[in-house]
Design a protein around this motif. Structure first.
Motif, short mmCIF file in Angstrom:
data_model
loop_
_atom_site.label_atom_id
_atom_site.label_comp_id
_atom_site.label_asym_id
_atom_site.label_seq_id
_atom_site.Cartn_x
_atom_site.Cartn_y
_atom_site.Cartn_z
N ILE A 157 0.96 -0.72 0.29
CA ILE A 157 0.38 -0.57 -0.26
C ILE A 157 0.97 1.83 0.16
CG2 ILE A 157 -1.04 1.61 0.83
CD1 ILE A 157 -2.88 -1.91 2.20
N LEU A 158 2.17 1.58 0.68
CA LEU A 158 3.12 2.23 0.45
C LEU A 158 3.11 2.94 -0.72
CD1 LEU A 158 4.70 1.69 4.50
CD2 LEU A 158 3.39 4.13 3.73
N LYS A 159 4.24 1.35 -1.06
CA LYS A 159 4.82 1.95 -2.28
C LYS A 159 3.89 2.03 -3.12
CE LYS A 159 7.91 -1.64 -5.98
NZ LYS A 159 6.76 -0.83 -6.60
N ALA A 160 2.49 1.87 -3.88
CA ALA A 160 1.81 1.83 -4.83
C ALA A 160 1.00 3.57 -4.66
CB ALA A 160 0.24 0.73 -4.27
N ALA A 161 0.88 3.64 -3.06
CA ALA A 161 0.51 5.20 -2.99
C ALA A 161 1.77 6.41 -3.13
CB ALA A 161 -0.11 5.69 -1.49
N TYR A 200 -4.84 0.34 8.14
CA TYR A 200 -3.82 0.67 8.23
C TYR A 200 -3.20 1.95 8.82
CZ TYR A 200 -2.11 -4.99 7.23
OH TYR A 200 -2.31 -5.87 7.50
N PHE A 201 -3.90 2.87 7.51
CA PHE A 201 -3.47 3.81 7.33
C PHE A 201 -4.59 5.06 8.14
CE2 PHE A 201 -0.44 1.90 4.53
CZ PHE A 201 0.85 1.78 5.09
N GLN A 202 -6.12 4.71 7.99
CA GLN A 202 -6.83 5.45 8.16
C GLN A 202 -7.59 6.56 7.05
OE1 GLN A 202 -4.04 5.35 11.08
NE2 GLN A 202 -5.21 3.75 11.18
N SER A 203 -6.66 7.09 6.78
CA SER A 203 -7.26 7.73 5.18
C SER A 203 -6.31 8.21 4.83
CB SER A 203 -7.48 9.59 5.89
OG SER A 203 -6.67 10.31 6.23
N LYS A 204 -6.73 8.86 2.95
CA LYS A 204 -5.20 8.95 2.33
C LYS A 204 -4.78 10.32 2.86
CE LYS A 204 -6.83 12.07 -1.24
NZ LYS A 204 -7.68 12.30 -2.92
N ASN A 232 -7.97 -4.00 -0.76
CA ASN A 232 -8.73 -3.48 -0.81
C ASN A 232 -9.02 -1.77 0.02
OD1 ASN A 232 -9.39 -4.89 1.91
ND2 ASN A 232 -9.94 -6.08 1.12
N VAL A 233 -10.12 -1.60 -0.36
CA VAL A 233 -10.16 -0.56 0.65
C VAL A 233 -10.36 -0.24 2.34
CG1 VAL A 233 -11.94 1.92 0.76
CG2 VAL A 233 -11.22 0.64 -1.42
N PHE A 264 -1.92 14.12 -5.12
CA PHE A 264 -2.81 13.99 -4.22
C PHE A 264 -4.18 14.15 -4.77
CE2 PHE A 264 -4.90 15.43 -0.02
CZ PHE A 264 -4.73 14.06 0.33
N ALA A 265 -4.44 14.80 -4.99
CA ALA A 265 -6.27 15.47 -5.50
C ALA A 265 -5.96 13.77 -6.24
CB ALA A 265 -6.18 17.16 -5.67
N GLY A 266 -5.52 13.83 -7.18
CA GLY A 266 -6.45 13.24 -8.21
C GLY A 266 -6.16 11.69 -8.21
N THR A 267 -5.35 11.60 -6.81
CA THR A 267 -5.96 9.86 -6.22
C THR A 267 -6.34 10.01 -4.90
OG1 THR A 267 -3.28 9.55 -6.35
CG2 THR A 267 -3.75 7.88 -4.58
N SER A 268 -7.12 8.54 -5.34
CA SER A 268 -8.46 7.86 -4.48
C SER A 268 -7.98 7.00 -3.71
CB SER A 268 -9.31 7.54 -5.44
OG SER A 268 -9.15 6.40 -6.11
N ILE A 269 -8.37 6.49 -2.69
CA ILE A 269 -8.27 5.25 -1.71
C ILE A 269 -8.16 4.17 -2.63
CG2 ILE A 269 -9.13 3.87 0.46
CD1 ILE A 269 -8.92 6.82 1.75
N ARG A 270 -9.60 4.69 -3.38
CA ARG A 270 -9.42 3.13 -4.10
C ARG A 270 -8.65 2.76 -5.28
NH1 ARG A 270 -14.21 0.50 -4.03
NH2 ARG A 270 -15.47 1.69 -3.48
#
Length: 204
Positions: free
Chosen positions: A13-17, A48-52, A41-42, A26-32
């Motif tokens: 998740i960290l790597k993909a984010a 693990y991270f609570q929020s974007k 999955n969401v 940041f604005a163009g990336t969603s949790i999905r």
């Protein structure tokens, strides 16, 4: 589930984010988006991270620590003065292509959470960096190798020249119609111009 699996999911998740924040902002990336890119999955992302925003801040803190530590190590080193200046500038051009959201996040923090940003910087002992830079500049001024320049002005000039190309990247790539990698190549070539510009400005 084995013990290694949760850590593996979190790391993915960290790597993909990080990759998505770089490519889409940041604005163009969603949790999905992050969940899909990390093969999770969401619910995993939120667990693990609570929020974007929290996920982005974790990535920012890691990058900010690396950046400040490298700058501090360079300025407080015993490198020859001109080499120190070049190394200082090079640090931004080496690191920010991997974390291009740092400048915009810093601006956002200044506007919305300045105390949090001040605390982050204060933990890095900026007074030590500032004092060492002042000492180095005084030594060079006495030797006649540079003209008298306020240390604050030098620092502000270097920050502006190094940060703006990365703040400008999203606008430039869309306006000129080039890819992020093409823009990064242009910026990499621009680094030497910044080094030469700063050193020429210091000459007596």
């Amino acid at each position: 589930m084995t013990k290694s699996q949760p850590s593996g999911v979190k790391d993915r998740i960290l790597k993909a984010a990080k990759e998505l924040f770089i490519s889409k902002g940041f604005a163009g990336t969603s949790i999905r988006d992050i969940a899909s890119a990390s093969d999770s999955n969401v619910a995993h992302v939120k667990y693990y991270f609570q929020s974007k925003a929290n996920l982005f801040e974790i990535i920012f803190d890691e990058a900010f620590d690396i950046l400040i530590n490298r700058v501090s190590a360079t300025i407080t080193s015993d490198l020859p003065f001109e080499e120190m200046i070049e190394r200082w500038i090079t640090t931004y051009f080496e690191l920010l292509p991997h974390y291009p959201q740092i400048p915009m996040f810093v601006l956002s923090e200044i506007n919305h959470s300045p105390d949090a940003l001040v605390d982050k910087i204060a933990r890095k002992n900026p007074e030590k960096i500032f004092n060492r830079l002042s000492e180095r500049m005084e030594e060079e001024i006495k030797k006649g190798t540079i003209r008298p320049v306020p240390v604050f002005d030098l620092g502000l000039n270097i920050l502006s020249l190094c940060m703006f190309p990365f703040m400008f990247s999203g606008f430039a790539t869309r306006t000129v119609g080039i890819s992020r990698s093409e823009y990064n190549a242009l910026v990499a070539n621009h680094k030497q111009h910044v080094v030469d510009f700063v050193l020429r400005a210091l000459k007596p």
